[in-house]
Design a protein around this motif. Structure first.
Motif, PDB file in Angstrom:
ATOM      1  N   THR A  33       0.824  -1.211   0.000  1.00 43.47           N
ATOM      2  CA  THR A  33       0.000   0.000   0.000  1.00 43.47           C
ATOM      3  C   THR A  33       0.859   1.263   0.000  1.00 43.47           C
ATOM      4  O   THR A  33       0.606   2.203  -0.763  1.00 43.47           O
ATOM      5  CB  THR A  33      -0.940  -0.001   1.216  1.00 43.47           C
ATOM      6  OG1 THR A  33      -1.934  -1.012   1.038  1.00 43.47           O
ATOM      7  CG2 THR A  33      -1.633   1.348   1.372  1.00 43.47           C
ATOM      8  N   GLU A  34       1.887   1.310   0.838  1.00 41.42           N
ATOM      9  CA  GLU A  34       2.699   2.523   0.937  1.00 41.42           C
ATOM     10  C   GLU A  34       3.450   2.805  -0.360  1.00 41.42           C
ATOM     11  O   GLU A  34       3.523   3.959  -0.804  1.00 41.42           O
ATOM     12  CB  GLU A  34       3.697   2.392   2.096  1.00 41.42           C
ATOM     13  CG  GLU A  34       4.483   3.671   2.353  1.00 41.42           C
ATOM     14  CD  GLU A  34       5.280   3.604   3.641  1.00 41.42           C
ATOM     15  OE1 GLU A  34       6.487   3.867   3.581  1.00 41.42           O
ATOM     16  OE2 GLU A  34       4.682   3.289   4.691  1.00 41.42           O
ATOM     17  N   PHE A  35       4.011   1.778  -0.995  1.00 45.89           N
ATOM     18  CA  PHE A  35       4.733   1.995  -2.248  1.00 45.89           C
ATOM     19  C   PHE A  35       3.772   2.442  -3.350  1.00 45.89           C
ATOM     20  O   PHE A  35       4.131   3.246  -4.211  1.00 45.89           O
ATOM     21  CB  PHE A  35       5.474   0.728  -2.661  1.00 45.89           C
ATOM     22  CG  PHE A  35       6.575   0.320  -1.715  1.00 45.89           C
ATOM     23  CD1 PHE A  35       7.031   1.183  -0.735  1.00 45.89           C
ATOM     24  CD2 PHE A  35       7.148  -0.943  -1.792  1.00 45.89           C
ATOM     25  CE1 PHE A  35       8.040   0.810   0.153  1.00 45.89           C
ATOM     26  CE2 PHE A  35       8.158  -1.321  -0.930  1.00 45.89           C
ATOM     27  CZ  PHE A  35       8.607  -0.446   0.047  1.00 45.89           C
ATOM     28  N   THR A  36       2.550   1.914  -3.320  1.00 44.48           N
ATOM     29  CA  THR A  36       1.535   2.349  -4.290  1.00 44.48           C
ATOM     30  C   THR A  36       1.202   3.816  -4.096  1.00 44.48           C
ATOM     31  O   THR A  36       1.132   4.595  -5.061  1.00 44.48           O
ATOM     32  CB  THR A  36       0.263   1.496  -4.135  1.00 44.48           C
ATOM     33  OG1 THR A  36       0.594   0.112  -4.311  1.00 44.48           O
ATOM     34  CG2 THR A  36      -0.794   1.898  -5.151  1.00 44.48           C
ATOM     35  N   GLU A  37       0.994   4.221  -2.845  1.00 42.99           N
ATOM     36  CA  GLU A  37       0.654   5.619  -2.556  1.00 42.99           C
ATOM     37  C   GLU A  37       1.788   6.559  -2.946  1.00 42.99           C
ATOM     38  O   GLU A  37       1.546   7.670  -3.444  1.00 42.99           O
ATOM     39  CB  GLU A  37       0.305   5.760  -1.078  1.00 42.99           C
ATOM     40  CG  GLU A  37      -1.007   5.062  -0.703  1.00 42.99           C
ATOM     41  CD  GLU A  37      -1.248   5.008   0.790  1.00 42.99           C
ATOM     42  OE1 GLU A  37      -0.285   5.288   1.561  1.00 42.99           O
ATOM     43  OE2 GLU A  37      -2.380   4.676   1.201  1.00 42.99           O
ATOM     44  N   ARG A  38       3.033   6.125  -2.734  1.00 45.12           N
ATOM     45  CA  ARG A  38       4.179   6.946  -3.136  1.00 45.12           C
ATOM     46  C   ARG A  38       4.215   7.105  -4.655  1.00 45.12           C
ATOM     47  O   ARG A  38       4.515   8.184  -5.175  1.00 45.12           O
ATOM     48  CB  ARG A  38       5.483   6.314  -2.641  1.00 45.12           C
ATOM     49  CG  ARG A  38       5.771   6.576  -1.171  1.00 45.12           C
ATOM     50  CD  ARG A  38       6.967   5.765  -0.695  1.00 45.12           C
ATOM     51  NE  ARG A  38       7.366   6.161   0.648  1.00 45.12           N
ATOM     52  CZ  ARG A  38       8.400   6.942   0.925  1.00 45.12           C
ATOM     53  NH1 ARG A  38       9.127   7.437  -0.061  1.00 45.12           N
ATOM     54  NH2 ARG A  38       8.711   7.245   2.166  1.00 45.12           N
ATOM     55  N   ALA A  39       3.933   6.021  -5.379  1.00 53.56           N
ATOM     56  CA  ALA A  39       3.922   6.084  -6.839  1.00 53.56           C
ATOM     57  C   ALA A  39       2.847   7.043  -7.338  1.00 53.56           C
ATOM     58  O   ALA A  39       3.069   7.827  -8.273  1.00 53.56           O
ATOM     59  CB  ALA A  39       3.701   4.689  -7.421  1.00 53.56           C
ATOM     60  N   ILE A  40       1.683   7.008  -6.698  1.00 53.50           N
ATOM     61  CA  ILE A  40       0.583   7.893  -7.097  1.00 53.50           C
ATOM     62  C   ILE A  40       0.943   9.351  -6.831  1.00 53.50           C
ATOM     63  O   ILE A  40       0.672  10.238  -7.655  1.00 53.50           O
ATOM     64  CB  ILE A  40      -0.709   7.479  -6.375  1.00 53.50           C
ATOM     65  CG1 ILE A  40      -1.235   6.163  -6.970  1.00 53.50           C
ATOM     66  CG2 ILE A  40      -1.770   8.573  -6.470  1.00 53.50           C
ATOM     67  CD1 ILE A  40      -2.380   5.555  -6.204  1.00 53.50           C
ATOM     68  N   ARG A  41       1.581   9.616  -5.692  1.00 54.71           N
ATOM     69  CA  ARG A  41       2.010  10.988  -5.409  1.00 54.71           C
ATOM     70  C   ARG A  41       3.030  11.463  -6.435  1.00 54.71           C
ATOM     71  O   ARG A  41       3.023  12.631  -6.860  1.00 54.71           O
ATOM     72  CB  ARG A  41       2.585  11.085  -3.992  1.00 54.71           C
ATOM     73  CG  ARG A  41       1.546  10.937  -2.892  1.00 54.71           C
ATOM     74  CD  ARG A  41       2.067  11.449  -1.566  1.00 54.71           C
ATOM     75  NE  ARG A  41       3.203  10.698  -1.081  1.00 54.71           N
ATOM     76  CZ  ARG A  41       3.122   9.617  -0.296  1.00 54.71           C
ATOM     77  NH1 ARG A  41       1.929   9.142   0.066  1.00 54.71           N
ATOM     78  NH2 ARG A  41       4.208   9.012   0.124  1.00 54.71           N
ATOM     79  N   PHE A  42       3.903  10.585  -6.851  1.00 56.19           N
ATOM     80  CA  PHE A  42       4.904  10.926  -7.860  1.00 56.19           C
ATOM     81  C   PHE A  42       4.235  11.275  -9.194  1.00 56.19           C
ATOM     82  O   PHE A  42       4.614  12.241  -9.864  1.00 56.19           O
ATOM     83  CB  PHE A  42       5.883   9.772  -8.041  1.00 56.19           C
ATOM     84  CG  PHE A  42       6.963  10.028  -9.054  1.00 56.19           C
ATOM     85  CD1 PHE A  42       8.138  10.657  -8.693  1.00 56.19           C
ATOM     86  CD2 PHE A  42       6.800   9.643 -10.381  1.00 56.19           C
ATOM     87  CE1 PHE A  42       9.140  10.898  -9.629  1.00 56.19           C
ATOM     88  CE2 PHE A  42       7.785   9.882 -11.325  1.00 56.19           C
ATOM     89  CZ  PHE A  42       8.964  10.507 -10.952  1.00 56.19           C
ATOM     90  N   ILE A  43       3.236  10.476  -9.576  1.00 54.32           N
ATOM     91  CA  ILE A  43       2.501  10.755 -10.817  1.00 54.32           C
ATOM     92  C   ILE A  43       1.816  12.118 -10.737  1.00 54.32           C
ATOM     93  O   ILE A  43       1.869  12.918 -11.677  1.00 54.32           O
ATOM     94  CB  ILE A  43       1.484   9.636 -11.093  1.00 54.32           C
ATOM     95  CG1 ILE A  43       2.212   8.330 -11.436  1.00 54.32           C
ATOM     96  CG2 ILE A  43       0.540  10.024 -12.231  1.00 54.32           C
ATOM     97  CD1 ILE A  43       1.307   7.114 -11.487  1.00 54.32           C
TER      98      ILE A  43
END
Length: 315
Positions: A33-43
């Motif tokens: 979940t955390e890595f997914t949320e970081r990726a979304i913030r990056f996008i």
């Protein structure tokens, strides 16, 4: 008796951001979940600029961890829960791309690095009938799913049966971005013609299966595969482990025979047709000789003409 889990894959493992250790023993149930949320913030942060996101989830590599929101949800055990959370992760990335309108010009690639570690049993997944698993040159260790989406460029609903590899992603991405490749030779090829579903496209004529230090174990043209005698791990004598504990597996089985398989009709590599196709055998042996001259082969005691020294850090 089952051996203990590989401690190289078990906690404590540091969480590193850049060059800094930010946690020495993080809770791995947070990771997907955390890595997914970081990726979304990056996008979100880079929506106005070209960007590249490489999201390599630690799961479903053992030992398995899942967040509370997916624990027990799949009704297929811990492995099923982990896969459900990864599926959620892919969905969240795609949802963000659609929300921002970036789905219209973003190439999305979902794939894996190798086949399942079968002696972990119900924590390992399945090869779908392919032979052997992780760490082996048979198809169960090497062949992985790959799904791509690129609206307007990859025709929807198409299936590609041509030969390709993850080492082809670098030159393909470079071609798409108009970026130069390294000066030295690389082993990947541009597979953009396959993505575009060009009917006669065949950018990769062969693929070499090297393993261990520099052992050339097999070669394929995408339809037929020639396997040379070599030592390898085999799962076929092992009873799979359960719930995170692996069972013993023979790491040094000696394959004595040369094998030829028709991967189109026999993807499970069960039927040796070595004596039936001398023309195919000659073609694959020609590819093999080219590989040995170029890259060398420990099994044949051959030095490769173009092998570069191993990279080393200066002291």
């Amino acid at each position: 008796m089952a051996p203990p889990p590989n401690r190289d894959l078990s906690p404590p493992l540091p969480l590193i951001e850049g060059d800094e250790v930010i946690e020495t023993d993080p809770d791995q149930t947070r990771f997907t979940t955390e890595f997914t949320e970081r990726a979304i913030r990056f996008i979100d942060k880079n929506r106005e600029n070209p960007f590249f996101v490489y999201l390599a989830h630690p799961m479903p590599h053992v030992p398995l961890f899942v967040s509370d929101k997916f624990k027990g949800k799949s009704e297929q055990g811990l492995y099923g829960d982990v896969i459900m959370e990864i599926d959620w992760s892919v969905g969240e990335i795609l949802r963000k791309l659609k929300e921002t309108g970036l789905d219209k010009n973003t190439l999305v690639v979902v794939t894996s690095d190798n086949g399942p570690w079968l002696n972990y049993g119900n924590h390992a997944g399945s090869t779908g009938g392919l032979r052997e698993g992780k760490g082996v040159s048979f198809e169960g260790g090497q062949r992985v799913p790959c799904i791509m989406q690129w609206k307007g460029r990859i025709p929807e609903g198409t299936v590609c049966h041509k030969l390709s590899s993850t080492i082809d992603l670098l030159p393909t991405f470079a071609s798409i971005a108009g970026a130069p490749l390294p000066d030295h030779k690389i082993d990947g090829v541009d597979i953009m013609p396959l993505l575009a579903n060009e009917k006669e496209a065949n950018p990769r004529e062969s693929f070499y299966y090297y393993y261990r230090r520099n052992s050339f174990e097999a070669v394929t043209d995408g339809s037929y595969k020639l396997v040379f005698p070599h030592p390898h791990r085999t799962y076929e004598e092992a009873v799979p482990g359960r719930d995170g504990l692996p069972e013993w597996v023979n790491e040094n089985y000696e394959l004595q025979d040369t094998l030829l398989f028709d991967l189109r009709r026999d993807p499970g590599e069960r039927y040796n047709i070595l004596g039936e196709h001398p023309d195919i055998l000659a073609k694959l042996e020609r590819f093999a000789e080219e590989a040995r001259r170029d890259l060398g082969d420990d099994l044949a005691a051959r030095e490769g003409a173009n092998v570069r020294p191993i990279g080393r850090l200066k002291e």
